[in-house]
Enzyme design. Structure first.
Site, short mmCIF file in Angstrom:
data_model
loop_
_atom_site.label_atom_id
_atom_site.label_comp_id
_atom_site.label_asym_id
_atom_site.label_seq_id
_atom_site.Cartn_x
_atom_site.Cartn_y
_atom_site.Cartn_z
N ARG A 185 42.77 43.49 55.43
CA ARG A 185 42.41 42.42 56.36
C ARG A 185 43.04 41.07 56.02
NH1 ARG A 185 36.13 42.48 54.46
NH2 ARG A 185 36.43 41.81 52.31
N ASN A 256 42.73 47.69 44.89
CA ASN A 256 42.77 46.73 43.79
C ASN A 256 41.66 46.96 42.76
OD1 ASN A 256 44.53 44.74 42.86
ND2 ASN A 256 43.07 43.10 43.36
N TYR A 311 40.85 35.34 50.11
CA TYR A 311 41.08 33.93 50.14
C TYR A 311 40.39 33.23 48.97
CZ TYR A 311 36.26 33.81 51.79
OH TYR A 311 34.91 33.97 51.88
N GLU A 383 45.27 33.70 45.55
CA GLU A 383 44.35 33.78 46.70
C GLU A 383 44.64 32.61 47.62
OE1 GLU A 383 42.15 36.14 47.35
OE2 GLU A 383 41.76 37.17 45.45
ZN LIG Z 1 42.44 40.75 48.34
#
Ligand SMILES: [Zn+2]
Ligand SMILES: *[C@@H]1O[C@H](CO)[C@@H](O)[C@H](O)[C@H]1NC(C)=O
Length: 424
Positions: A185, A256, A311, A383
């Protein structure tokens, strides 16, 4: 029975009057302010997010926490916050309707800006368009740009990696390895990585120093199945994981958390339905295997590994499996700060630099720890800033600004790495 029927009719009317319903209808996102010493909030939040089908905790960017809450859980949630006298703000009143609006907007932009070989910053692009773009770059610049198919995703998508050089043909230069799209996403991540590719190839003169003794190797979409899934509909826009089924109910693994270094330790889950599911074993996901093999193939020459996510405005360095830093943390800090300082000077955006576990929370089995342990002296998870109604969805009109800002940081970190680790 009559009551149920009424409810059914009511729902039908709602559905008809609002067009297609969505699984996120009525979900809200709450922002909880972080007080300076806020044990209360941490406790409340950590208890709630265990109930993952009703609550989703998003990244915390240091000033506030965002939680998406299922409509049925909202009364209880508000009660709980009031009980702890925690103040909150609703930052998205209806996740479903914002996602539908954005989906329509993205479709409109796709029609207005059809793919014509080059990728601009007008809209987000599909995995296939990205593959075609880098393939064309390699064809157009045969002495400087090289394309390699490094593997296949679970659903059979080809994963293509681009190596950008200055064309002098000198072998065995140092390497900067960059990737995007590990989490489906986080669309701004592939966008930023693609922009970097364009700058290195097309704006080569301005960045000749970045390519003198270094090659840049870039895998723009590590999780193509997930990335494509998020483009299918408003309901799938917030998908994070891979797409390999892992239980009768739940699909996907957090790529991840799937790397084989302190796998399935802190900050990952053994529950296949969790957003941070580590997988049934390390490297169960073909996409993580692909990236692992790339990392090892470059480890003897690789000086920086940079994986782009969103983020939170962070440059995160190891360790992510434990709240400790490696002996060489000062090197990591120096390079990370070069990026953060450059971004601040250019746009005023503040990035925080530091240990992954300390700043964002443990995430064992992530690619940055793995690459660092494999030999990259500098390894970061960057991020990017949040955007849009749901944090992971900056509108297309923000792409240009965000990717240019990110590029400023990448250049500064690249220059610092080149200065610190000259070609031997
Ligand atoms: Zn990520
Ligand atoms: C999760 O939250 C919902 C809504 O508040 C509640 O009905 C359910 O019992 C909770 N489940 C668990 C396991 O706590």
């Amino acid at each position: 029975m009559a009551k149920l029927l009424w409810l059914g009719l009511f729902c039908l009317c709602l559905t008809l009057s609002h067009g297609k319903g969505s699984v996120y209808d009525g979900f809200k996102i709450y922002e909880l302010a972080k007080r300076s010493r806020s044990t209360g909030i941490d406790f409340v939040v950590s208890e709630l997010v265990k109930n993952e089908s009703y609550y989703e905790l998003y990244n915390d960017d240091g000033t506030s926490a965002h939680i998406m809450v299922h409509p049925e859980a909202q009364p209880e949630f508000i009660q709980l916050l009031d009980g702890h006298t925690l103040s909150y703000k609703i930052v998205n009143q209806d996740v479903g309707s914002t996602l539908r609006r954005e989906f329509d907007m993205n479709r409109m932009l796709r029609n207005r800006y059809p793919f014509q070989g080059r990728l601009g910053t007008e809209r987000y692009y599909s995995h296939d368009e990205i593959n075609q773009y880098i393939q064309q770059l390699a064809q157009q610049h045969p002495s400087r740009v090289f394309l390699k198919t490094v593997g296949k995703s679970f659903e059979g998508r080809w994963m293509k990696m681009i190596r950008i050089t200055n064309g002098d043909g000198r072998p065995n230069k140092n390497v900067i390895l960059m990737d995007g799209g590990i989490h489906a996403r986080e669309w701004i991540s592939p966008a930023a990585v693609i922009y970097a590719i364009g700058e290195l190839v097309d704006n080569y003169e301005a960045h000749a120093d970045l390519l003198l003794d270094y090659d840049w190797v870039i895998l723009p979409v590590v999780n193509p199945d997930g990335y494509e899934y998020t483009q299918l509909s408003a309901d799938t826009r917030l998908w994070r994981k891979t797409r390999q089924p892992r239980s009768t109910e739940c699909i996907g693994t957090d790529p991840n958390r799937n790397f084989g270094f302190h796998w399935n330790e802190a900050g990952s889950s053994s529950n296949p339905c969790s957003e941070t599911y580590a997988g049934p074993k390390a490297f169960s996901e073909p996409e993580a295997v692909v990236l692992r093999d790339v990392i090892h193939s470059l480890a003897d020459r690789g000086q920086m590994y940079l994986t782009v996510h969103s983020y939170g405005n962070y440059v995160l360095h190891p360790w992510g499996y434990i709240d400790e830093v490696p002996d060489t943390w000062e090197d990591l800090d120096e390079v990370g700060r070069a990026g953060a300082d450059a971004i601040k000077a250019a746009t005023g955006t503040i990035y925080r630099v530091g240990c992954s576990t300390t700043l964002l929370g443990a995430a064992a089995g992530a690619s940055d720890d793995y690459a660092f342990n494999a030999g990259f002296p500098i390894s970061f998870t960057m991020e990017l800033p949040r955007g849009g109604n749901n944090n992971f969805d900056p509108p297309a009109s923000d792409i240009d600004r965000l990717v240019k800002e990110t590029w400023v940081g990448i250049v500064a970190m690249g220059r610092k790495v080149i200065e610190k680790y000259p070609l031997k």
